[in-house]
Enzyme design. Structure first.
Site, PDB file in Angstrom:
ATOM      1  N   LYS A 180     -13.015  -0.894   6.331  1.00 46.37           N
ATOM      2  CA  LYS A 180     -13.552  -1.789   5.295  1.00 46.37           C
ATOM      3  C   LYS A 180     -14.557  -2.778   5.876  1.00 46.37           C
ATOM      4  O   LYS A 180     -15.657  -2.912   5.376  1.00 46.37           O
ATOM      5  CB  LYS A 180     -12.426  -2.584   4.631  1.00 46.37           C
ATOM      6  CG  LYS A 180     -11.126  -1.857   4.506  1.00 46.37           C
ATOM      7  CD  LYS A 180     -11.088  -0.925   3.328  1.00 46.37           C
ATOM      8  CE  LYS A 180      -9.844  -0.073   3.416  1.00 46.37           C
ATOM      9  NZ  LYS A 180      -9.445   0.519   2.182  1.00 46.37           N
ATOM     10  N   TRP A 236       0.874  -1.179   0.000  1.00 47.70           N
ATOM     11  CA  TRP A 236       0.000   0.000   0.000  1.00 47.70           C
ATOM     12  C   TRP A 236       0.911   1.228   0.000  1.00 47.70           C
ATOM     13  O   TRP A 236       1.804   1.331   0.858  1.00 47.70           O
ATOM     14  CB  TRP A 236      -0.849  -0.054   1.269  1.00 47.70           C
ATOM     15  CG  TRP A 236      -1.793   1.099   1.479  1.00 47.70           C
ATOM     16  CD1 TRP A 236      -2.655   1.630   0.564  1.00 47.70           C
ATOM     17  CD2 TRP A 236      -1.983   1.833   2.695  1.00 47.70           C
ATOM     18  NE1 TRP A 236      -3.381   2.645   1.146  1.00 47.70           N
ATOM     19  CE2 TRP A 236      -2.980   2.796   2.451  1.00 47.70           C
ATOM     20  CE3 TRP A 236      -1.419   1.771   3.963  1.00 47.70           C
ATOM     21  CZ2 TRP A 236      -3.425   3.683   3.424  1.00 47.70           C
ATOM     22  CZ3 TRP A 236      -1.859   2.650   4.941  1.00 47.70           C
ATOM     23  CH2 TRP A 236      -2.848   3.593   4.669  1.00 47.70           C
ATOM     24  N   ASP A 293      -0.269  -5.254   9.592  1.00 43.43           N
ATOM     25  CA  ASP A 293      -1.301  -4.298   9.206  1.00 43.43           C
ATOM     26  C   ASP A 293      -2.516  -5.133   8.789  1.00 43.43           C
ATOM     27  O   ASP A 293      -2.466  -5.866   7.800  1.00 43.43           O
ATOM     28  CB  ASP A 293      -0.805  -3.423   8.043  1.00 43.43           C
ATOM     29  CG  ASP A 293      -1.835  -2.359   7.659  1.00 43.43           C
ATOM     30  OD1 ASP A 293      -2.921  -2.325   8.279  1.00 43.43           O
ATOM     31  OD2 ASP A 293      -1.560  -1.567   6.738  1.00 43.43           O
TER      32      ASP A 293
HETATM   33  N1  KET Z   1      -3.544  -0.552   5.470  1.00 39.90           N
HETATM   34  C1  KET Z   1      -3.780  -1.008   4.233  1.00 39.90           C
HETATM   35  C2  KET Z   1      -3.037  -2.187   3.748  1.00 39.90           C
HETATM   36  C3  KET Z   1      -4.733  -0.353   3.435  1.00 39.90           C
HETATM   37  O1  KET Z   1      -4.948  -0.829   2.222  1.00 39.90           O
HETATM   38  C4  KET Z   1      -5.424   0.772   3.929  1.00 39.90           C
HETATM   39  C5  KET Z   1      -6.375   1.498   3.069  1.00 39.90           C
HETATM   40  C6  KET Z   1      -5.147   1.169   5.241  1.00 39.90           C
HETATM   41  C7  KET Z   1      -4.196   0.487   5.983  1.00 39.90           C
HETATM   42  C8  KET Z   1      -5.783   2.339   5.895  1.00 39.90           C
HETATM   43  O2  KET Z   1      -7.111   2.385   5.955  1.00 39.90           O
HETATM   44  P1  KET Z   1      -7.852   3.335   7.013  1.00 39.90           P
HETATM   45  O3  KET Z   1      -8.921   3.978   6.223  1.00 39.90           O
HETATM   46  O4  KET Z   1      -6.873   4.320   7.537  1.00 39.90           O
HETATM   47  O5  KET Z   1      -8.315   2.412   8.068  1.00 39.90           O
HETATM   48  N2  KET Z   1      -6.373   1.407   1.805  1.00 39.90           N
HETATM   49  C9  KET Z   1      -7.310   1.999   0.839  1.00 39.90           C
HETATM   50  C10 KET Z   1      -7.676   3.415   1.095  1.00 39.90           C
HETATM   51  C11 KET Z   1      -6.528   4.372   1.178  1.00 39.90           C
HETATM   52  O6  KET Z   1      -5.601   4.342   0.372  1.00 39.90           O
HETATM   53  O7  KET Z   1      -6.560   5.192   2.115  1.00 39.90           O
HETATM   54  C12 KET Z   1      -6.794   1.744  -0.565  1.00 39.90           C
HETATM   55  O8  KET Z   1      -5.712   1.161  -0.735  1.00 39.90           O
HETATM   56  O9  KET Z   1      -7.508   2.084  -1.524  1.00 39.90           O
END
Ligand code: KET
Length: 426
Positions: A273, A156, A237
């Site tokens: 998610k 990511w 993560d």
């Molecule tokens: N870790 C991973 C691996 C991840 O894909 C995301 C979010 C997050 C943490 C953080 O999510 P949060 O909303 O802070 O709980 N990924 C998606 C959204 C983004 O980029 O913020 C994405 O990859 O589309």
């Protein structure tokens, strides 16, 4: 009363001083260049600005129903009704909601975890998964300032930003093999072996983003074993618990294997998610410690990092999570709803692959159904992705990642046709 001349002079004076002020103010930031667009959230911005009725957003990892609409889970609506009858806007403690933390730890470490009973886990509520990673990175820098972090290739994109801003030097390790479109297990093990003993590793607990490729249970066991030999620290993560298999318990398997092997781990959890609480920013950072005393110390230091940054985390999302997870009926409703989301994505993987094969694509699309979680790492090049966007109004990240959560019965044929058009002569 002031004379006209005096007023005029005053204006001039004010006018001049304002002008001088404006000049010096603008010079304060004259060295600031526009920041590059975020590779993921920038895609949403471009999608929103496109007036085409055909446009499709398979960029950001945000779940949509089969009509392409964002979803508020039924269990969340239930919890909201409870909250509405009992409004409370007080501050949470610096470490966040204890109830939410307690329920989160059960999800990650297991309902009957001895570590929870022995109070060996230092945990705080975080600003979703991103905040949990950042808090950990800052903690790592503060208490082990010479340490580094090993990050998988690819990962990511924001992982790199998080540890960069925390000033923790980064190393990478092999993870994905573009030829097999699967795990590069041999190189991964080699890199774990080569890293200096006692290194920090960032691992995706399940549904690896962006590749959709996870190690098998057996491979996780081997990785865990090698970590033990090398005395490495695993930081998980876990942003997609439930999205890989449809069952949050099964998706915690990698973590449980490491726990069985006696590792002290760190873990970032997110409800963005799996509970659809994206904008509520609710998550949990936990660090398993040697004993309760150490856990108390670690938690107090995590709170100390949070206090000058945001003081304490927001209350609303934490209430939603704790209400759902502590009520057996609501929890089982949640588990059903997670499964519905995961199953819809699996259905869309099949549909996308079938459509591409029906079109007579010369390429293999087996990986579309082999990969798991929210994303399909399609193998398309940045140039092919640019064509999808420019010619077909399909928005996705330039690394070829398709958010399967944005694919619907309504757009899958259009998407498959467009992908076929840009890849058939490759
Ligand atoms: N870790 C991973 C691996 C991840 O894909 C995301 C979010 C997050 C943490 C953080 O999510 P949060 O909303 O802070 O709980 N990924 C998606 C959204 C983004 O980029 O913020 C994405 O990859 O589309």
């Amino acid at each position: 009363m002031a004379s006209r001349a005096a007023i005029y002079q005053g204006m001039m004076w004010r006018g001049r001083s304002w002008a001088v002020g404006a000049r010096s103010m603008s010079s304060w930031w004259s060295n600031v260049e526009p920041a590059p667009k975020d590779p993921i959230l920038g895609v949403t911005e471009a999608y929103l600005a496109d007036p085409s009725p055909d446009k499709v957003n398979v960029g950001v990892g945000a779940y949509r129903d089969d009509n392409g609409k964002p979803v508020v889970l039924e269990c969340v609506r239930e919890a909201e009704r409870t909250i509405a009858g009992n409004l409370n806007m007080e501050y949470l403690p610096m470490g966040g909601s204890n109830k939410m933390i307690e329920e989160s730890l059960k999800l990650a470490y297991g309902e009957d975890s001895e570590f929870i009973k022995d109070r060996r886990i230092a945990a705080v509520q975080s600003l979703s998964g991103t905040g949990a990673c950042r808090l950990f990175a800052d903690f790592q820098k503060r208490f082990l300032p010479d340490s580094q972090i090993y990050i998988p290739v690819p990962t990511w994109a924001n992982h790199h930003n998080i540890w960069r801003d925390a000033r923790v030097p980064q190393q990478t390790f092999h993870y994905y093999h573009p030829d097999t479109r699967g795990l590069d297990f041999a190189s991964l093990m080699e890199d774990i072996k080569k890293a200096p003993n006692g290194s920090f590793f960032l691992l995706h607990a399940c549904a690896h983003n962006p590749t959709g490729v996870d190690p098998s249970e057996e491979q996780w066991r081997e990785i865990s074993h090698l970590f033990k030999v090398k005395n490495h620290f695993p930081f998980f993560d876990m942003a997609y618990q439930g999205f890989a298999s449809g069952d949050p318990e099964r998706d915690a398997k990698a973590i449980r294997i490491f726990l069985e092997d006696g590792h002290l781990i760190g873990c970032a959890q997110s409800y963005a998610k799996n509970m659809g609480l994206y904008g509520q920013r609710v998550g949990c950072l936990s660090i398993l410690c040697e004993d309760e005393m150490q856990a108390v110390a670690v938690k107090s230091q995590l709170q100390q990092i949070a206090r000058p940054m945001y003081s304490n985390p927001p209350v609303h999302g934490a209430l939603i999570v704790s209400i759902i997870l502590s009520d057996p009926d609501l929890k089982s409703l949640w588990l059903k709803e997670v499964k519905v989301m995961a199953d819809r994505i699996i259905g869309m993987r099949k549909a996308l692959r079938e459509n591409l094969e029906k079109l007579g694509s010369p390429l293999s699309w087996e990986h579309v159904t082999n990969q798991i979680g929210m994303f399909c790492y399609s193998g398309m090049t940045p140039e092919q992705v640019d064509r999808l966007t420019n010619e077909f109004h399909i928005y996705m990240t330039r690394n070829g990642r398709i958010s399967m959560a944005g694919v619907t019965t309504g757009n899958v044929t259009y998407l498959a046709n467009a992908i076929h058009e840009v890849t058939k002569s490759a």
